[in-house]
Design an enzyme around this catalytic site. Structure first.
Site, mmCIF file in Angstrom:
data_model
loop_
_atom_site.group_PDB
_atom_site.id
_atom_site.type_symbol
_atom_site.label_atom_id
_atom_site.label_comp_id
_atom_site.label_asym_id
_atom_site.label_seq_id
_atom_site.Cartn_x
_atom_site.Cartn_y
_atom_site.Cartn_z
ATOM 1 N N ALA A 73 0.851 -1.198 0.000
ATOM 2 C CA ALA A 73 0.000 0.000 0.000
ATOM 3 C C ALA A 73 0.883 1.243 0.000
ATOM 4 C CB ALA A 73 -0.918 -0.020 1.215
ATOM 5 N N ASN A 104 13.188 4.607 -17.185
ATOM 6 C CA ASN A 104 13.765 5.422 -16.115
ATOM 7 C C ASN A 104 15.210 5.809 -16.415
ATOM 8 O OD1 ASN A 104 11.507 5.684 -14.608
ATOM 9 N ND2 ASN A 104 12.119 4.344 -12.940
ATOM 10 N N ALA A 105 15.960 4.897 -17.032
ATOM 11 C CA ALA A 105 17.350 5.215 -17.371
ATOM 12 C C ALA A 105 17.400 6.365 -18.384
ATOM 13 C CB ALA A 105 18.053 3.976 -17.917
ATOM 14 N N CYS A 154 13.433 6.043 -7.279
ATOM 15 C CA CYS A 154 13.607 5.070 -8.367
ATOM 16 C C CYS A 154 14.750 5.317 -9.347
ATOM 17 C CB CYS A 154 12.304 4.928 -9.115
ATOM 18 S SG CYS A 154 11.061 4.126 -8.068
ATOM 19 N N GLN A 195 17.865 6.443 -9.361
ATOM 20 C CA GLN A 195 19.183 5.901 -9.032
ATOM 21 C C GLN A 195 19.124 4.394 -8.845
ATOM 22 O OE1 GLN A 195 21.849 8.027 -6.398
ATOM 23 N NE2 GLN A 195 22.110 6.206 -5.175
ATOM 24 N N LYS A 196 18.116 3.939 -8.108
ATOM 25 C CA LYS A 196 17.997 2.500 -7.839
ATOM 26 C C LYS A 196 17.845 1.718 -9.137
ATOM 27 C CE LYS A 196 13.384 1.240 -6.712
ATOM 28 N NZ LYS A 196 12.949 0.367 -7.780
ATOM 29 N N LYS A 227 10.935 16.556 -5.169
ATOM 30 C CA LYS A 227 10.343 17.426 -6.189
ATOM 31 C C LYS A 227 9.113 18.050 -5.560
ATOM 32 C CE LYS A 227 7.797 15.310 -9.420
ATOM 33 N NZ LYS A 227 7.264 14.326 -10.401
HETATM 34 P P1 NAD Z 1 6.665 1.900 -0.938
HETATM 35 O O1 NAD Z 1 7.830 1.586 -0.085
HETATM 36 O O2 NAD Z 1 5.976 3.219 -0.826
HETATM 37 O O3 NAD Z 1 5.529 0.785 -0.691
HETATM 38 C C1 NAD Z 1 5.784 -0.577 -0.642
HETATM 39 C C2 NAD Z 1 4.885 -1.207 0.440
HETATM 40 O O4 NAD Z 1 5.012 -2.632 0.373
HETATM 41 C C3 NAD Z 1 5.264 -0.813 1.864
HETATM 42 O O5 NAD Z 1 4.156 -0.186 2.493
HETATM 43 C C4 NAD Z 1 5.639 -2.150 2.538
HETATM 44 O O6 NAD Z 1 5.226 -2.233 3.895
HETATM 45 C C5 NAD Z 1 4.868 -3.140 1.693
HETATM 46 N N1 NAD Z 1 5.404 -4.500 1.763
HETATM 47 C C6 NAD Z 1 6.692 -4.907 1.639
HETATM 48 N N2 NAD Z 1 6.768 -6.236 1.738
HETATM 49 C C7 NAD Z 1 5.514 -6.701 1.929
HETATM 50 C C8 NAD Z 1 4.953 -7.993 2.083
HETATM 51 N N3 NAD Z 1 5.717 -9.088 2.055
HETATM 52 N N4 NAD Z 1 3.622 -8.096 2.268
HETATM 53 C C9 NAD Z 1 2.845 -7.001 2.308
HETATM 54 N N5 NAD Z 1 3.313 -5.742 2.134
HETATM 55 C C10 NAD Z 1 4.637 -5.593 1.957
HETATM 56 O O7 NAD Z 1 7.136 1.636 -2.434
HETATM 57 P P2 NAD Z 1 6.563 2.335 -3.773
HETATM 58 O O8 NAD Z 1 7.159 3.670 -3.955
HETATM 59 O O9 NAD Z 1 5.087 2.170 -3.811
HETATM 60 O O10 NAD Z 1 7.242 1.398 -4.875
HETATM 61 C C11 NAD Z 1 6.781 0.082 -5.099
HETATM 62 C C12 NAD Z 1 7.377 -0.418 -6.385
HETATM 63 O O11 NAD Z 1 6.912 0.371 -7.480
HETATM 64 C C13 NAD Z 1 8.903 -0.366 -6.462
HETATM 65 O O12 NAD Z 1 9.361 -1.476 -7.178
HETATM 66 C C14 NAD Z 1 9.164 0.898 -7.255
HETATM 67 O O13 NAD Z 1 10.375 0.819 -7.963
HETATM 68 C C15 NAD Z 1 8.005 0.924 -8.212
HETATM 69 N N6 NAD Z 1 7.622 2.251 -8.693
HETATM 70 C C16 NAD Z 1 7.552 3.321 -7.838
HETATM 71 C C17 NAD Z 1 7.118 4.564 -8.306
HETATM 72 C C18 NAD Z 1 7.020 5.773 -7.399
HETATM 73 O O14 NAD Z 1 6.729 6.840 -7.899
HETATM 74 N N7 NAD Z 1 7.247 5.667 -6.106
HETATM 75 C C19 NAD Z 1 6.723 4.700 -9.637
HETATM 76 C C20 NAD Z 1 6.786 3.596 -10.474
HETATM 77 C C21 NAD Z 1 7.231 2.375 -9.980
HETATM 78 C C1 UGA Z 2 10.022 8.940 -12.243
HETATM 79 C C2 UGA Z 2 9.493 8.780 -13.664
HETATM 80 O O1 UGA Z 2 9.216 10.086 -14.218
HETATM 81 C C3 UGA Z 2 8.209 7.948 -13.683
HETATM 82 O O2 UGA Z 2 7.783 7.730 -15.029
HETATM 83 C C4 UGA Z 2 8.493 6.612 -13.008
HETATM 84 O O3 UGA Z 2 7.306 5.834 -12.933
HETATM 85 C C5 UGA Z 2 9.024 6.845 -11.611
HETATM 86 O O4 UGA Z 2 10.219 7.656 -11.689
HETATM 87 C C6 UGA Z 2 9.410 5.599 -10.908
HETATM 88 O O5 UGA Z 2 9.682 4.589 -11.524
HETATM 89 O O6 UGA Z 2 9.478 5.698 -9.681
HETATM 90 P P1 UGA Z 2 9.419 10.455 -10.144
HETATM 91 O O7 UGA Z 2 10.754 10.011 -9.641
HETATM 92 O O8 UGA Z 2 8.255 10.335 -9.261
HETATM 93 O O9 UGA Z 2 9.054 9.661 -11.498
HETATM 94 O O10 UGA Z 2 9.505 12.004 -10.566
HETATM 95 P P2 UGA Z 2 10.167 12.752 -11.829
HETATM 96 O O11 UGA Z 2 9.236 13.802 -12.255
HETATM 97 O O12 UGA Z 2 10.628 11.809 -12.852
HETATM 98 O O13 UGA Z 2 11.408 13.476 -11.175
HETATM 99 C C7 UGA Z 2 12.544 12.741 -10.723
HETATM 100 C C8 UGA Z 2 13.634 13.701 -10.294
HETATM 101 O O14 UGA Z 2 14.222 14.332 -11.426
HETATM 102 C C9 UGA Z 2 13.142 14.816 -9.382
HETATM 103 O O15 UGA Z 2 14.082 15.052 -8.364
HETATM 104 C C10 UGA Z 2 13.045 16.000 -10.320
HETATM 105 O O16 UGA Z 2 13.183 17.220 -9.658
HETATM 106 C C11 UGA Z 2 14.207 15.735 -11.250
HETATM 107 N N1 UGA Z 2 14.060 16.364 -12.579
HETATM 108 C C12 UGA Z 2 13.066 15.969 -13.410
HETATM 109 C C13 UGA Z 2 14.948 17.352 -12.961
HETATM 110 O O17 UGA Z 2 15.866 17.712 -12.210
HETATM 111 N N2 UGA Z 2 14.804 17.931 -14.199
HETATM 112 C C14 UGA Z 2 13.811 17.551 -15.055
HETATM 113 O O18 UGA Z 2 13.746 18.109 -16.171
HETATM 114 C C15 UGA Z 2 12.931 16.556 -14.643
#
Ligand code: NAD
Ligand code: UGA
Length: 466
Positions: free
Chosen positions: A13, A220-221, A272, A274-275, A335
């Site tokens: 969640a 993302n890269a 995300c 960097q990771k 951001k």
């Molecule tokens: P998050 O840390 O906000 O949420 C993950 C949740 O999973 C946590 O609340 C944790 O308690 C729960 N969890 C972990 N292990 C569990 C288990 N075994 N059973 C039940 N719950 C469990 O993470 P997030 O930002 O939502 O990212 C999730 C995934 O989506 C990552 O792989 C991330 O790379 C990807 N992603 C994130 C974003 C973003 O903007 N944050 C965007 C696109 C993709």
């Molecule tokens: C990014 C991607 O944009 C999403 O498509 C993807 O789903 C997500 O990662 C993910 O996999 O987690 P997010 O990290 O939430 O989304 O935000 P971005 O808008 O991409 O910004 C990332 C970072 O780059 C921020 O620190 C932002 O300030 C910076 N940024 C972005 C810049 O410095 N310059 C830009 O022109 C754009």
């Protein structure tokens, strides 16, 4: 054939699971959606008036379905058992220990979900990878699911999420595309049918599993690479008298380059970019492609350089010392429009300013003091994951908090703008200037105040890349 999906369970969640499932529930009243998590506090927050994440428009979407077809619960096994489709949306952070430490994705949480699903399921289910995963993870997920307690059967799909924080709801409402990778056409179609409730079919792309998994890391890269590329040019602009925003606008008009994601900054952050790049680097090395790995690793190195460069410029400009000088820190989130601080450039800039013994007064409209202190303590932890007494004292004696940008800057030698919050442009700069030490330095890591005539108001204004 597979019956249409009527019950969904999403494990995790978080920033992705919460908003994506809220959108599915909102757009598909005929589907029952249960979002489960092991973190009981987080589930309680999803059930409260103050949701665990700040995201414009999220409250409305959650309120429209919560208590109807959208439930947040810690009853994981029941929700899995009842569902036709189970999303895995747990965190996949960079491994901090053992093989691949500092690069590979930690798949412990994903594997635990797969094992739980295998153990409690009955009948047939579609398991959807929503988390960002290394290419070929579905292979491992399928093998784990093949050892089931109750003869359950599974299809595995990859459906990576492309939303960005701060615009999650817009992105979910009108995605550029939804990507679904899989093997069995009927299972792919079952997920396509869900999104087709609001996303035009032409934007629902289907591929094989591996293309889908790899496309997420690649997207993302590429995005992060654009930021590092323009940031690299920003350094050259500062050395030569060019203006990076003018350069970005000039190259962005080329339709092959495009205008988006060319904003020079103090460095990208977020959980995300960097990771995922480090994960890509690790995969390339694993598959014997060291040159490809080195190419992508440079994107992260350039980003580290940009953050360090920002602090070095501050120190040099302020007569080579910031020791005991108060600096107003505007913004801590990675951001604007999010309360997320994961990998925020602010953390690293504040760390380096603290090592210079500056006194920081921090203000962010959405990030709590508790979160900021946690982040600063974490960034100072050493090999044994503990913070030394000296570093804890450094933080205690040099960090304070303010409840407005103006308060953070009162009596300060400098302001550092690290997040581009809109409200910063509305500050009362005459009042701020009058209380600051002179010269009143402003270091704008986002070029947010560039057009506000701060020089004419008396400030010594420095931005990125000009
Ligand atoms: P998050 O840390 O906000 O949420 C993950 C949740 O999973 C946590 O609340 C944790 O308690 C729960 N969890 C972990 N292990 C569990 C288990 N075994 N059973 C039940 N719950 C469990 O993470 P997030 O930002 O939502 O990212 C999730 C995934 O989506 C990552 O792989 C991330 O790379 C990807 N992603 C994130 C974003 C973003 O903007 N944050 C965007 C696109 C993709
Ligand atoms: C990014 C991607 O944009 C999403 O498509 C993807 O789903 C997500 O990662 C993910 O996999 O987690 P997010 O990290 O939430 O989304 O935000 P971005 O808008 O991409 O910004 C990332 C970072 O780059 C921020 O620190 C932002 O300030 C910076 N940024 C972005 C810049 O410095 N310059 C830009 O022109 C754009």
């Amino acid at each position: 054939t597979i019956d249409p999906v009527s019950k969904i369970c999403c494990i995790g969640a978080g920033y992705v699971g919460g908003p994506t499932m809220a959108m599915i529930a909102h757009k598909c009243p005929h589907i029952d959606v249960k979002v489960v998590d092991i973190n009981a506090d987080r589930i309680a927050q999803w059930n409260s008036d103050r949701l665990p994440i700040y995201e414009p428009g999220l409250d409305e979407i959650v309120h429209s379905s919560r208590g109807k077809n959208l439930t947040f619960t810690t009853e994981i096994d029941q929700a899995i058992r009842a569902a036709d489709m189970v999303f895995i949306s747990v965190n996949t952070p960079t491994k901090t220990f053992g093989v691949g430490a500092g690069r590979a994705a930690n798949l412990e949480f994903v594997e635990k979900c797969a094992r739980r699903i295998a153990e409690v399921s009955e009948g047939h289910k579609i398991v959807v990878e929503k988390s960002t995963l290394p290419v070929r993870t579905a292979e491992a997920v399928k093998r784990i699911l093949s050892n089931t307690a109750n003869n359950a059967t599974f299809d595995v799909l990859s459906n990576p999420e492309f939303l960005a924080e701060g615009t999650a709801i817009e992105d979910l409402l009108e995605p550029d595309r939804v990507l679904i990778g899989g093997e069995r056409p009927e299972s792919i179609e079952a997920l396509v049918d869900i999104y087709a409730n609001w996303v035009p079919r032409a934007r629902l792309l289907t591929t094989n599993l591996w293309s889908s998994e790899l496309s997420k890391l690649t997207a993302n890269a590429f995005l992060a690479q654009r930021v590092s590329s323009i940031n690299a040019i920003s350094a050259l602009c500062e050395a030569t008298g060019a203006d990076v925003d003018e350069v970005a606008a000039a190259i962005g008009t080329d339709s092959r380059i495009g205008p988006k994601f060319l904003k020079a900054s103090v460095g990208f952050g977020g959980s995300c970019f960097q990771k995922d790049i480090l994960n890509l680097v690790y995969l390339c090395e694993y598959f014997g492609l060291p040159e490809v790995a080195a190419y992508w690793e440079q994107v992260v190195r350039m980003n580290d350089h940009q953050k360090q460069r920002f602090v070095t410029r501050m120190v040099r400009t302020m007569f080579n010392t910031v020791s005991d000088k108060k600096i107003g820190i505007w913004g801590f989130a990675f951001k604007k429009d999010t309360n997320d601080t994961r990998e925020s450039a602010s953390i690293y800039v504040c760390r380096d300013l603290l090592l210079e013994k500056a006194r920081l007064c921090i203000y962010d409209p959405q990030v709590s003091e508790h979160q900021i202190l946690n982040d600063l303590e974490y960034v100072f932890t050493e090999g044994d994951n503990k913070i030394s007494e000296a570093k804890r004292e450094l933080i205690e004696q040099h960090v304070t908090f303010a409840s407005s940008a103006q308060e953070a800057s009162s009596d300060a030698h400098a302001i550092a703008i690290l997040t581009e919050w809109d409200e910063f442009a509305d500050a009362d700069f005459e009042a701020i200037y009058s209380t600051m030490k002179k010269p009143a330095f402003v270091f704008d890591g986002r070029n947010r105040l560039k057009d506000l005539g701060l020089k004419a108001k008396g400030f010594e204004y420095h931005g990125i890349g000009f």
